[in-house]
Design an enzyme around this catalytic site. Structure first.
Site, short mmCIF file in Angstrom:
data_model
loop_
_atom_site.label_atom_id
_atom_site.label_comp_id
_atom_site.label_asym_id
_atom_site.label_seq_id
_atom_site.Cartn_x
_atom_site.Cartn_y
_atom_site.Cartn_z
N CYS A 74 -5.02 -6.55 -3.69
CA CYS A 74 -5.67 -5.36 -3.13
C CYS A 74 -6.90 -4.95 -3.93
CB CYS A 74 -4.67 -4.21 -3.05
SG CYS A 74 -3.31 -4.60 -1.94
N CYS A 88 4.38 4.95 4.35
CA CYS A 88 3.69 3.67 4.26
C CYS A 88 2.30 3.79 4.88
CB CYS A 88 4.46 2.59 5.04
SG CYS A 88 6.20 2.49 4.58
N HIS A 128 -5.99 0.15 5.68
CA HIS A 128 -5.98 -0.76 4.55
C HIS A 128 -6.25 -2.21 4.97
CE1 HIS A 128 -5.29 -2.38 0.70
NE2 HIS A 128 -3.98 -2.43 0.68
#
Lengths: 400, 254
Positions: free
Chosen positions: A88, A215, A345
């Site tokens: 990430c 999440c 994301h």
């Protein structure tokens, strides 16, 4: 001691696409969109770019290996392009490469661009896991997913600080309520609906104790930055944003295989943060860091990150969350753009997306006036790639 | 002792051998099931659990051919008492709540694992052989310099105050008890028995790693709960013809 990167590099242009389920956009479309906004913002031409760094994580989902896809999509004129991949932190690694490239004097102007096409997988969450980590890991590691790996940190945090599951889940729900509030007000965000604490607490469990709203979403998207040496920056614009620190720390195996780690924090965040504050000359992060975009892949990650970055004392983040410290109108706004939770994301773009928000906030140029924070001085971005006991953390601090 | 899938045939063989039914070892068919080529060896282990010095044991097996071995038990049998072998494993069994789960576990009923279940694992034999101690024996290493046990086998010591290189000796974790450091029940992971329960465990005597848990319910799992390691099937790689086995953590029941 090395001098560090402080005030040697300036950002003179940035671009960021809308994040989301972008079925009609290819990875190349997203690269072009981010690049276009970035170049218009910087007011330079393609021939001014000396080198580029390109971040993408799940290359098999989108563009294949190497860096050729960026050069081809943007028609970069035979300049060096380097592919970065570090979970990430992929986009922040691309940014770091570009910054070091100009800081060294090897280049005057460099491009960093990150992209990820994830939604074509057809399912929620990320592909992969131990089954893609070689035969030994496929057999000896649990068959874990990202939510499961971070859920274990929530279980541990609750146990270490004596929180009943319902108390812990309520603390985490407040983290997500705040990010949904911010995301709902951001036209480029992926998830744009406000939710209540009760909705969050009663949502289906993904990995105990984390529910659906604990999440973040995974998305398609791209973000880009143009950097130059600090002494050249004012030639391009009156309000460049300066890089104050760039730090990366990786797990040493101690967390996973030795028995000292408490499982209720992320050691790499603490270490990289400490180094970044030293590099930037920050003495009191709770007071001096005006705002931050941290890696809230899960609500628990944001909560422990507040402690690891020394915004909150150890074990006390609950009090700060309850006091609204990190809300948009609080004294230290976190995830003003909605965060991973709601902005979305796309792995290879996220680090640059975070820097984009800090850059716009510092310039006072956030699209909608109600999103603009008052007079921020220093912004911090933080990526955490991998799992709490086995990860990479990157931190950037930028200021005007 | 000899295997036999049919009780009548099993008895008929005894008659031809002139054996008293009391001399026959249980085939484990009604308690364990048909274990195939492992069957005669499991029966031998079960016989040794009850054996006294001087006992004589005949082991026979058959398939495309046959083998027979004759053993006499010595005094040393007393040294291996209380091993976790057939009896303890049978006693530690967990009943399944539904027959459908059994069918799913045995791949007898078609299961839709969703798109997350489609990732196929390739298992190279060379890698399985190279890592056999780590995968099959749950063998890690213990640093000769600082004494830190670590799994899987490391060449560089994980103790940050040590860091010795190539100062390791083999160290088995399979017989060590452990406690749960943390855990989750994961509904996202592709599983025929969701949620996937797994976590990190701390071994008695040192060492930490993460494992799948088995034979437990999410509600019964707690931080600090004692567990033991058990050798289980992890996956079947059909194109390569490999049944991947390794170790899982399970609550201590027997």
């Amino acid at each position: 001691m090395a001098e560090g990167i402080k005030d040697k590099v300036a950002i003179i242009g940035m671009g960021c696409t809308k994040f989301g389920e972008l079925w009609d956009k290819s990875a190349e479309d997203l690269m072009v969109d981010a690049f276009k906004e970035c170049m218009e913002d910087a007011g330079i031409e393609k021939k001014d770019i000396n080198a580029a760094w390109f971040g993408v994580h799940f290359e098999e989902q989108s563009v294949g290996k190497g860096a050729t896809s960026l050069a081809l999509a943007l028609k970069l004129p035979f300049i060096p392009v380097t592919r970065t991949e570090n979970f990430c932190a992929t986009a922040t690694e691309a940014f770091r490469g570009a910054c070091y490239g100009v800081a060294s004097g090897a280049y005057d102007i460099a491009l960093a661009l990150g992209v990820e096409k994830l939604k074509d997988t057809g399912y929620g969450g990320l592909p992969g896991g131990p089954s893609l980590m070689g035969t030994k890991n496929a057999l000896i590691m649990p068959k874990l997913t990202a939510p499961g790996a971070f859920a274990m940190m929530a279980t541990r945090y609750f146990a270490v600080y004596g929180l009943k599951p319902e108390e812990g889940k309520r603390m985490l729900a407040k983290v997500s309520v705040k990010s949904h509030y911010n995301g709902a007000r951001n036209p480029k965000a992926h998830l744009r609906r406000e939710v209540t604490e009760e909705q969050i607490i009663n949502a289906p469990i993904i990995a105990w104790p984390l529910g659906l709203f604990d999440c973040c979403g995974v998305s398609d998207g791209s973000a880009a930055a143009i950097v130059t040496r600090a002494d050249m920056a004012k030639k391009f614009r009156p309000d460049p944003v300066y890089v104050k620190a760039l730090q990366v720390a990786l797990s040493s195996g101690e967390e996973l295989m030795y028995t000292k780690w408490d499982g209720a924090h992320v050691e790499t965040t603490y270490r990289a943060g400490k180094q970044a504050y030293k590099e930037a000359g920050v003495k009191n992060p709770r007071e001096e860091i005006s705002m931050a975009e941290v890696h809230d892949c899960f609500s628990i990650t944001e909560a422990v990150t507040m402690e690891d970055l020394q915004f909150s004392p150890r074990g006390k983040v609950k009090e700060d969350i309850e006091a609204g410290r990190f809300n948009h109108d609080g004294p230290q706004p976190i995830q003003p753009d909605g965060g991973l939770k709601c902005f979305g994301h796309p792995i290879g773009a996220s680090g640059l997306r975070m820097i984009y928000e800090m850059y716009k906030q510092l310039q006072g140029k956030v699209q909608l006036p109600e999103r603009q924070l008052k007079n921020p001085k220093l912004g911090l971005t933080h990526n955490l790639g991998g799992f709490p006991p086995m990860n990479i953390v990157s931190i950037a601090i930028v200021g005007s | 002792m000899y295997p036999g899938l049919y009780a009548r045939e099993h008895g008929a063989i005894a008659k031809r051998l002139g054996a008293d039914p009391a001399q026959l070892q249980d085939t484990l068919l009604s308690t364990v099931g048909d274990t195939g080529s492992a069957s005669p060896l499991m029966m031998l282990v079960a016989a040794l659990e009850d054996a006294k010095p001087g006992d004589k044991i005949l082991v026979a097996s058959f398939g495309n051919g046959g083998d027979a071995m004759f053993f006499q038990v010595t005094e040393k049998i007393k040294n291996v008492a209380d091993k976790r072998a057939v009896k303890k494993h049978v006693a530690a069994k967990k009943d399944l709540a539904s027959y459908e789960k059994y069918l799913a576990f045995r791949n007898l009923a078609p299961m839709d694992l969703g798109m997350r279940g489609e990732i196929s694992i390739k298992t190279p034999m060379s890698a399985l052989f190279r890592e056999r101690k780590v995968i099959l024996s749950l063998c890690g290493s213990k640093c000769k310099k600082c004494g830190t046990p670590q799994y899987p086998y490391q060449r560089v010591c994980v103790n940050p105050d040590c860091g010795a290189i190539d100062q390791m000796e083999d160290y088995r974790f399979s017989d060590k008890k452990a406690v749960i450091f943390t855990y989750t029940g994961d509904n996202l992971a592709a599983s025929i028995d969701p949620p996937s329960i797994y976590g990190l465990v701390d071994f008695d005597g040192g060492g930490r790693f993460w494992f799948d848990f088995t034979d437990c319910d999410l509600d019964s799992v707690k931080v600090g709960m004692p567990v033991e390691m058990t050798f289980r099937r992890r996956y079947v790689d059909e194109p390569s013809g490999v049944h991947g086995y390794s170790w899982k953590a399970a609550p201590i029941r027997a």
